[in-house]
Scaffold this active site. Structure first.
Site, PDB file in Angstrom:
ATOM      1  N   THR A  21       0.842  -1.201   0.000  1.00  0.00           N
ATOM      2  CA  THR A  21       0.000   0.000   0.000  1.00  0.00           C
ATOM      3  C   THR A  21       0.875   1.249   0.000  1.00  0.00           C
ATOM      4  OG1 THR A  21      -1.796   1.186   1.116  1.00  0.00           O
ATOM      5  CG2 THR A  21      -0.171   0.148   2.535  1.00  0.00           C
ATOM      6  N   ASN A  22       0.330   2.330  -0.577  1.00  0.00           N
ATOM      7  CA  ASN A  22       0.984   3.641  -0.479  1.00  0.00           C
ATOM      8  C   ASN A  22       0.269   4.515   0.546  1.00  0.00           C
ATOM      9  OD1 ASN A  22       2.880   3.217  -2.677  1.00  0.00           O
ATOM     10  ND2 ASN A  22       1.111   3.355  -4.046  1.00  0.00           N
ATOM     11  N   LYS A  63      -3.927   3.397   6.081  1.00  0.00           N
ATOM     12  CA  LYS A  63      -4.217   1.960   6.032  1.00  0.00           C
ATOM     13  C   LYS A  63      -3.160   1.175   6.785  1.00  0.00           C
ATOM     14  CE  LYS A  63      -6.371   1.153   1.513  1.00  0.00           C
ATOM     15  NZ  LYS A  63      -6.167   0.417   0.245  1.00  0.00           N
ATOM     16  N   ASP A  78      -7.781  -3.661  -1.354  1.00  0.00           N
ATOM     17  CA  ASP A  78      -8.489  -2.658  -2.139  1.00  0.00           C
ATOM     18  C   ASP A  78      -9.861  -2.485  -1.517  1.00  0.00           C
ATOM     19  OD1 ASP A  78      -8.334  -0.765  -4.267  1.00  0.00           O
ATOM     20  OD2 ASP A  78      -9.847  -1.927  -5.334  1.00  0.00           O
ATOM     21  N   PHE A 113      -9.470   8.543   7.658  1.00  0.00           N
ATOM     22  CA  PHE A 113      -9.124   9.126   6.356  1.00  0.00           C
ATOM     23  C   PHE A 113     -10.287   8.912   5.394  1.00  0.00           C
ATOM     24  CE2 PHE A 113      -8.227   5.359   3.702  1.00  0.00           C
ATOM     25  CZ  PHE A 113      -8.223   4.371   4.662  1.00  0.00           C
ATOM     26  N   GLY A 114     -10.112   9.429   4.188  1.00  0.00           N
ATOM     27  CA  GLY A 114     -11.080   9.182   3.112  1.00  0.00           C
ATOM     28  C   GLY A 114     -12.484   9.620   3.491  1.00  0.00           C
ATOM     29  N   LYS A 142     -12.819   1.965  15.329  1.00  0.00           N
ATOM     30  CA  LYS A 142     -13.093   1.762  13.902  1.00  0.00           C
ATOM     31  C   LYS A 142     -12.756   0.330  13.497  1.00  0.00           C
ATOM     32  CE  LYS A 142     -11.887   3.082   9.172  1.00  0.00           C
ATOM     33  NZ  LYS A 142     -11.033   3.831   8.244  1.00  0.00           N
ATOM     34  N   HIS A 168     -14.870  -2.637   7.745  1.00  0.00           N
ATOM     35  CA  HIS A 168     -14.544  -3.480   6.600  1.00  0.00           C
ATOM     36  C   HIS A 168     -13.103  -3.994   6.693  1.00  0.00           C
ATOM     37  CE1 HIS A 168     -13.830   0.756   6.268  1.00  0.00           C
ATOM     38  NE2 HIS A 168     -13.003   0.603   5.238  1.00  0.00           N
TER      39      HIS A 168
HETATM   40  P1  ITT Z   1      -3.518   1.908  -1.787  1.00  0.00           P
HETATM   41  O1  ITT Z   1      -2.140   2.434  -1.944  1.00  0.00           O
HETATM   42  O2  ITT Z   1      -3.595   0.816  -0.762  1.00  0.00           O
HETATM   43  O3  ITT Z   1      -4.160   1.524  -3.098  1.00  0.00           O
HETATM   44  P2  ITT Z   1      -5.643   3.938  -1.720  1.00  0.00           P
HETATM   45  O4  ITT Z   1      -5.780   5.143  -0.857  1.00  0.00           O
HETATM   46  O5  ITT Z   1      -5.534   4.114  -3.209  1.00  0.00           O
HETATM   47  O6  ITT Z   1      -4.391   3.110  -1.145  1.00  0.00           O
HETATM   48  P3  ITT Z   1      -8.071   2.300  -2.100  1.00  0.00           P
HETATM   49  O7  ITT Z   1      -7.821   2.282  -3.561  1.00  0.00           O
HETATM   50  O8  ITT Z   1      -8.344   1.010  -1.422  1.00  0.00           O
HETATM   51  O9  ITT Z   1      -6.829   2.975  -1.325  1.00  0.00           O
HETATM   52  O10 ITT Z   1      -9.218   3.299  -1.693  1.00  0.00           O
HETATM   53  C1  ITT Z   1     -10.207   3.753  -2.595  1.00  0.00           C
HETATM   54  C2  ITT Z   1     -10.912   4.971  -2.045  1.00  0.00           C
HETATM   55  O11 ITT Z   1     -11.629   4.621  -0.851  1.00  0.00           O
HETATM   56  C3  ITT Z   1      -9.997   6.127  -1.663  1.00  0.00           C
HETATM   57  O12 ITT Z   1     -10.655   7.325  -2.030  1.00  0.00           O
HETATM   58  C4  ITT Z   1      -9.882   6.009  -0.157  1.00  0.00           C
HETATM   59  O13 ITT Z   1      -9.663   7.257   0.456  1.00  0.00           O
HETATM   60  C5  ITT Z   1     -11.242   5.423   0.239  1.00  0.00           C
HETATM   61  N1  ITT Z   1     -11.114   4.563   1.431  1.00  0.00           N
HETATM   62  C6  ITT Z   1     -10.461   3.362   1.491  1.00  0.00           C
HETATM   63  N2  ITT Z   1     -10.529   2.841   2.716  1.00  0.00           N
HETATM   64  C7  ITT Z   1     -11.246   3.716   3.485  1.00  0.00           C
HETATM   65  C8  ITT Z   1     -11.646   3.751   4.835  1.00  0.00           C
HETATM   66  O14 ITT Z   1     -11.317   2.784   5.682  1.00  0.00           O
HETATM   67  N3  ITT Z   1     -12.347   4.796   5.260  1.00  0.00           N
HETATM   68  C9  ITT Z   1     -12.684   5.804   4.429  1.00  0.00           C
HETATM   69  N4  ITT Z   1     -12.340   5.859   3.147  1.00  0.00           N
HETATM   70  C10 ITT Z   1     -11.618   4.827   2.661  1.00  0.00           C
END
Ligand code: ITT
Length: 201
Positions: A19-20, A24, A80, A155-156, A178, A183
């Protein structure tokens, strides 16, 4: 401390997480606890974004783990994650840059303006590569998208997502809270159970 203590070091199982995303990494390390130490792509000399070009979570998790395996030759895993549900929630990649959380959250709220059904779910798929085997683990949490952002943890989409059975967003929860329902927490606990069982064989 572990670097200066070889005995302690030897008891840690290192595992590469493809992962980057530093958030996570911290979440997953918290579930793994002391038994496993996560190694980042950067620590293996892989600096570039890891590609994810597949149409499904399974496909992307698998693409990421295979990419890192090809670079390093090491056993590793990738996750993912997607947000899905009511019309307007659909698909996790809103803004062109998935890492601009504020822009993604604004767009998600705009897409849900006037929409009564705000049901949503996060789904995580982990692809683990061990030797010549691949194993997939899934975790899902159902919930809803609230009207405005709340909280600064995580995040996200965390400030907008309230899991069923709770009255706070993921961003209002501690990392442990959390992980207990999320998930990713669910998927990682399956991964841990698998690694433990395999280690005992
Ligand atoms: P990788 O390097 O692991 O791919 P990423 O940030 O690209 O990291 P994903 O492709 O899995 O991770 O995430 C897809 C989208 O979902 C991205 O906009 C994330 O911010 C969001 N996301 C993933 N996991 C989340 C979480 O636990 N809570 C809130 N948003 C999440």
């Amino acid at each position: 401390a572990t670097a200066r203590n070889p005995a302690l070091n030897a008891s840690l199982m290192k595992i590469v997480f493809a992962t980057n995303n530093a958030h996570k990494l911290a979440e997953v390390q918290a579930v793994l606890g002391d038994a496993y130490e996560l190694v980042t792509p950067r620590m293996c000399g892989v600096e570039e974004e890891i590609p994810e070009n597949q149409p499904t979570l399974e496909g992307n998790a698998s693409e990421k783990s295979h990419y890192l395996r090809a670079c390093t030759g090491l056993d590793c895993f990738a996750d993912d994650t997607g947000l899905d549900g009511a019309p307007g929630v659909h698909s996790a990649r809103y803004a062109s840059d998935g890492h601009d959380f504020a822009a993604n959250n604004r767009l998600l709220l705009r897409n849900l303006e006037g929409v009564a059904n705000r049901r949503a779910r996060f789904r995580t798929v982990i692809s683990l590569l061990v030797g010549d085997e691949e194993h997939l683990f899934e975790g899902v949490v159902e919930g809803r998208i609230v009207e405005r952002e709340s909280g600064a943890e995580g995040f996200g989409y965390d400030p907008l997502f309230v899991p069923d059975g709770c009255d706070r967003t993921f961003a209002e929860m501690s990392p442990d809270e959390k992980n207990a329902v999320s998930h990713r927490g669910r998927a990682v606990r399956k991964l841990v159970a698998f690694l433990r069982a395999r280690g005992e064989k």
